[in-house]
Design an enzyme around this catalytic site. Structure first.
Site, PDB file in Angstrom:
ATOM      1  N   LYS A   1       7.424  -4.949   4.555  1.00 45.21           N
ATOM      2  CA  LYS A   1       7.143  -4.697   5.981  1.00 45.21           C
ATOM      3  C   LYS A   1       6.836  -6.025   6.681  1.00 45.21           C
ATOM      4  CE  LYS A   1       5.299  -0.209   4.786  1.00 45.21           C
ATOM      5  NZ  LYS A   1       4.908   1.045   5.337  1.00 45.21           N
TER       6      LYS A   1
ATOM      7  N   HIS B   1      14.273   3.073   8.502  1.00 41.74           N
ATOM      8  CA  HIS B   1      12.882   3.311   8.091  1.00 41.74           C
ATOM      9  C   HIS B   1      12.156   4.045   9.218  1.00 41.74           C
ATOM     10  CE1 HIS B   1       8.751   2.605   6.842  1.00 41.74           C
ATOM     11  NE2 HIS B   1       9.229   2.337   5.640  1.00 41.74           N
TER      12      HIS B   1
ATOM     13  N   GLU C   1       9.370   3.649  10.463  1.00 41.44           N
ATOM     14  CA  GLU C   1       8.692   2.764  11.428  1.00 41.44           C
ATOM     15  C   GLU C   1       9.683   2.231  12.451  1.00 41.44           C
ATOM     16  OE1 GLU C   1       6.851   0.303   8.450  1.00 41.44           O
ATOM     17  OE2 GLU C   1       5.651   2.021   7.833  1.00 41.44           O
TER      18      GLU C   1
ATOM     19  N   GLU D   1      11.403   9.628   2.355  1.00 36.64           N
ATOM     20  CA  GLU D   1      10.053   9.151   2.639  1.00 36.64           C
ATOM     21  C   GLU D   1       9.376  10.073   3.649  1.00 36.64           C
ATOM     22  OE1 GLU D   1       9.685   4.702   1.657  1.00 36.64           O
ATOM     23  OE2 GLU D   1      10.222   4.871   3.755  1.00 36.64           O
TER      24      GLU D   1
ATOM     25  N   GLY E   1       2.012   4.772   3.685  1.00 41.01           N
ATOM     26  CA  GLY E   1       0.872   3.917   4.003  1.00 41.01           C
ATOM     27  C   GLY E   1      -0.426   4.684   4.203  1.00 41.01           C
TER      28      GLY E   1
HETATM   29  C1  PEP Z   1       7.425   2.143   2.836  1.00 39.61           C
HETATM   30  O1  PEP Z   1       7.131   1.124   3.427  1.00 39.61           O
HETATM   31  O2  PEP Z   1       8.576   2.539   2.863  1.00 39.61           O
HETATM   32  C2  PEP Z   1       6.376   2.852   2.091  1.00 39.61           C
HETATM   33  C3  PEP Z   1       6.705   3.910   1.396  1.00 39.61           C
HETATM   34  O3  PEP Z   1       5.098   2.351   2.179  1.00 39.61           O
HETATM   35  P1  PEP Z   1       3.836   2.715   1.241  1.00 39.61           P
HETATM   36  O4  PEP Z   1       4.304   2.604  -0.177  1.00 39.61           O
HETATM   37  O5  PEP Z   1       2.793   1.703   1.588  1.00 39.61           O
HETATM   38  O6  PEP Z   1       3.438   4.114   1.572  1.00 39.61           O
END
Ligand code: PEP
Length: 250
Positions: free
Chosen positions: A11, A94, A96, A166, A172
Site C-alpha cells: 500500500k 483494489h 481502496e 478480498e 486492514g
Molecule cells: C490488502 O491490502 O489487500 C489487504 C488484504 O490488507 P490486510 O492484509 O492488511 O488486511
C-alpha cells in the site's frame, strides 16, 4: 496443480530508504520455492525492488497502473513502465482504489486487458462490503465485478490472471473471514470462471484470499480447497511475517 501464490501489498508504505532496508531483509530469507512469492510496492520503490530482488525467487509489481502506453496522464504509470523495470504483477481494482479514487469496473477492465497485453500478471481484486454481506448480496456483488472486470478477456489469457477475493470488511481491520466463508467465495468465483471459460480454465486459475491474513491464520486458509494464495497488506511489511506467510507449508 495450482502453485500457491503469496503477494504482499505494501500500500502507501515504505519510503525508498525503508524499502531498501526491508528488501535487504527479504532477499536473504530462506523461502519455500514451491510457493510463488511477490511484493507490490509503491511506484517509487520499484527500482529498489528490481535491484534488491535480482537473483531471488521473489517477484515484484505495481499496485496500480493506467491502461495507456504513454502521454498526457499526469501522475499515472503505464504498463510499459512496469514491464521495462521487470515488474511481474500489477494489482488492479483494489477496494481502496475503487472507494477512494472512484475506479469503476469499466476502467478496471481496460487496465486488466492492458496488463495482459503487456505480459503483466493482473491481480484482480473483488469483494463485498459488510452491508452487502449482511444483506446476503456478496455473491451478486462479486459476480458483477468479475463479469465486468473480465469482459472480453480471452480464454487464452484468463489462466494468467490471479483473482484476489478480498471482503472489504476484512481488509486492514484484523477481522478475517472464516476459512469456510473465504473458501466458499473463492469456490464461487471459480464456478463463475467455469461457466464463462470452461472447467479446465477454472481448474487452472489461481484465486487468492485477502483480508487480515497473518502468520497465525495463513495455514488454515491455505488448507482450503479453493484458496490458492493470499494478498497480504499489513503482515507483508515485516520480513519475518512475510517469511512465515510464504513458508506456510513448512
Ligand atoms: C490488502 O491490502 O489487500 C489487504 C488484504 O490488507 P490486510 O492484509 O492488511 O488486511
Amino acid at each position: 496443480m495450482r502453485k500457491p501464490v503469496i503477494v504482499g501489498n505494501w500500500k502507501m508504505n515504505m519510503t525508498v530508504s525503508e524499502a531498501e532496508k526491508l528488501l535487504d531483509e527479504i532477499k536473504d530469507l530462506d523461502l519455500d520455492t514451491e510457493v510463488e512469492a511477490g511484493v507490490c510496492t509503491p511506484a517509487i520503490d520499484l527500482l529498489v525492488a528490481k535491484e534488491k530482488l535480482a537473483g531471488t525467487n521473489v517477484g515484484f509489481g505495481g499496485q496500480n497502473m493506467y491502461f495507456e502506453e504513454s502521454g498526457a496522464f499526469t501522475g499515472e504509470i503505464s504498463p510499459t513502465m512496469l514491464t521495462d523495470i521487470g515488474a511481474k504483477y500489477v494489482i488492479l481494482g483494489h477496494s481502496e482504489r475503487r472507494e477512494y479514487f472512484k475506479e469503476c469496473d469499466c476502467l478496471i477492465n481496460k487496465k486488466v486487458k492492458a496488463a495482459l497485453d503487456h505480459d503483466l500478471v493482473p491481480i484482480l481484486c473483488c469483494g463485498e462490503t459488510l452491508e452487502e454481506r449482511e444483506a446476503n448480496e456478496h455473491e451478486a456483488k462479486v459476480k458483477g465485478q468479475i463479469e465486468k472486470d473480465l469482459k472480453d478477456v480471452s480464454a487464452e489469457d484468463i489462466e494468467k490472471v490471479i483473482i484476489a477475493y478480498e471482503p472489504i470488511w476484512a481488509i486492514g481491520t484484523g477481522k478475517t473471514a472464516s476459512s469456510e466463508d473465504a473458501d466458499a467465495m473463492c469456490g464461487y468465483i471459480r464456478s463463475l470462471i467455469a461457466e464463462k471459460y470452461g472447467k479446465d480454465a477454472a481448474e487452472k486459475i489461481r484465486i487468492q484470499y485477502g483480508g487480515s491474513v497473518k502468520p497465525n491464520n495463513v495455514v488454515e486458509l491455505m488448507g482450503k480447497e479453493n484458496i490458492d494464495g493470499a494478498l497480504v497488506g499489513g503482515a507483508s511489511l515485516k520480513a519475518e511475517d512475510f517469511k512465515a506467510l510464504v513458508n506456510f507449508n513448512k
